[in-house]
Design a protein around this motif. Structure first.
Motif, mmCIF file in Angstrom:
data_model
loop_
_atom_site.group_PDB
_atom_site.id
_atom_site.type_symbol
_atom_site.label_atom_id
_atom_site.label_comp_id
_atom_site.label_asym_id
_atom_site.label_seq_id
_atom_site.Cartn_x
_atom_site.Cartn_y
_atom_site.Cartn_z
ATOM 1 N N SER A 255 0.830 -1.202 0.000
ATOM 2 C CA SER A 255 0.000 0.000 0.000
ATOM 3 C C SER A 255 0.868 1.256 0.000
ATOM 4 C CB SER A 255 -0.926 -0.012 1.218
ATOM 5 O OG SER A 255 -1.669 1.172 1.279
ATOM 6 N N GLN A 256 1.893 1.287 0.830
ATOM 7 C CA GLN A 256 2.795 2.442 0.893
ATOM 8 C C GLN A 256 3.552 2.609 -0.415
ATOM 9 O OE1 GLN A 256 3.069 4.715 3.508
ATOM 10 N NE2 GLN A 256 4.136 5.831 1.921
ATOM 11 N N PHE A 257 4.002 1.493 -0.994
ATOM 12 C CA PHE A 257 4.703 1.530 -2.274
ATOM 13 C C PHE A 257 3.811 2.149 -3.353
ATOM 14 C CE2 PHE A 257 5.639 -0.385 -6.395
ATOM 15 C CZ PHE A 257 7.000 -0.147 -6.524
ATOM 16 N N CYS A 258 2.562 1.689 -3.426
ATOM 17 C CA CYS A 258 1.628 2.207 -4.429
ATOM 18 C C CYS A 258 1.329 3.687 -4.178
ATOM 19 C CB CYS A 258 0.329 1.399 -4.421
ATOM 20 S SG CYS A 258 0.540 -0.278 -5.050
ATOM 21 N N ASN A 259 1.146 4.043 -2.922
ATOM 22 C CA ASN A 259 0.879 5.437 -2.579
ATOM 23 C C ASN A 259 2.050 6.334 -2.994
ATOM 24 O OD1 ASN A 259 -0.712 7.524 -1.307
ATOM 25 N ND2 ASN A 259 0.841 7.515 0.304
ATOM 26 N N ASP A 260 3.268 5.883 -2.728
ATOM 27 C CA ASP A 260 4.449 6.649 -3.121
ATOM 28 C C ASP A 260 4.518 6.822 -4.639
ATOM 29 O OD1 ASP A 260 5.133 6.788 -0.439
ATOM 30 O OD2 ASP A 260 6.714 5.279 -0.583
ATOM 31 N N LYS A 261 4.235 5.742 -5.362
ATOM 32 C CA LYS A 261 4.244 5.819 -6.837
ATOM 33 C C LYS A 261 3.202 6.818 -7.339
ATOM 34 C CE LYS A 261 7.186 2.648 -8.406
ATOM 35 N NZ LYS A 261 8.275 2.949 -9.314
ATOM 36 N N LEU A 262 2.009 6.781 -6.746
ATOM 37 C CA LEU A 262 0.949 7.701 -7.156
ATOM 38 C C LEU A 262 1.304 9.145 -6.846
ATOM 39 C CD1 LEU A 262 -2.267 5.740 -6.160
ATOM 40 C CD2 LEU A 262 -1.446 6.240 -8.471
ATOM 41 N N GLN A 263 1.885 9.387 -5.686
ATOM 42 C CA GLN A 263 2.285 10.748 -5.333
ATOM 43 C C GLN A 263 3.372 11.252 -6.272
ATOM 44 O OE1 GLN A 263 3.268 10.718 -1.151
ATOM 45 N NE2 GLN A 263 1.156 11.171 -0.576
ATOM 46 N N ASN A 264 4.305 10.377 -6.621
ATOM 47 C CA ASN A 264 5.355 10.750 -7.558
ATOM 48 C C ASN A 264 4.761 11.102 -8.922
ATOM 49 O OD1 ASN A 264 7.886 11.147 -8.704
ATOM 50 N ND2 ASN A 264 8.170 8.991 -9.159
ATOM 51 N N ALA A 265 3.838 10.293 -9.382
ATOM 52 C CA ALA A 265 3.190 10.556 -10.675
ATOM 53 C C ALA A 265 2.412 11.861 -10.617
ATOM 54 C CB ALA A 265 2.260 9.400 -11.037
ATOM 55 N N GLU A 266 1.738 12.098 -9.504
ATOM 56 C CA GLU A 266 0.967 13.335 -9.353
ATOM 57 C C GLU A 266 1.884 14.550 -9.409
ATOM 58 O OE1 GLU A 266 -2.410 15.213 -6.403
ATOM 59 O OE2 GLU A 266 -0.913 13.875 -5.532
ATOM 60 N N GLN A 267 3.027 14.478 -8.737
ATOM 61 C CA GLN A 267 3.970 15.588 -8.762
ATOM 62 C C GLN A 267 4.481 15.859 -10.176
ATOM 63 O OE1 GLN A 267 4.791 17.781 -6.328
ATOM 64 N NE2 GLN A 267 3.112 16.745 -5.276
ATOM 65 N N GLN A 268 4.667 14.803 -10.949
ATOM 66 C CA GLN A 268 5.115 14.985 -12.329
ATOM 67 C C GLN A 268 4.024 15.609 -13.184
ATOM 68 O OE1 GLN A 268 6.881 11.466 -14.049
ATOM 69 N NE2 GLN A 268 7.779 10.902 -12.083
#
Length: 75
Positions: free
Chosen positions: A41-54
């Motif tokens: 869950s944390q891994f997916c959340n981090d990936k989503l936040q990274n994508a959002e920032q981009q």
């Protein structure tokens, strides 16, 4: 876990949730599954936040990053 893709991590997380929802796993295994699930869950959340920032910034004509206004598509 660093080599996982978002899709792979989501699949693993869904499998963990499925096993926990069945309710027929021993307590020790349930605890381990829960910990794994939280990691996925944390891994997916981090990936989503990274994508959002981009996605929230774009590069303007002058090469500088600018915030993107998603409501009207203007910079």
């Amino acid at each position: 876990m660093d080599k996982l893709t978002f899709a792979q991590a989501m699949t693993e997380l869904e499998e963990v949730v499925r096993k926990l929802e069945q309710g027929d796993v021993p307590l020790e295994e349930a605890i381990d599954l829960y910990k794994k699930g939280m990691e996925y869950s944390q891994f997916c959340n981090d990936k989503l936040q990274n994508a959002e920032q981009q996605l929230i910034s774009i590069v303007g004509e002058n090469g500088e990053k600018q915030p993107f206004n998603a409501t009207n598509g203007e910079v």
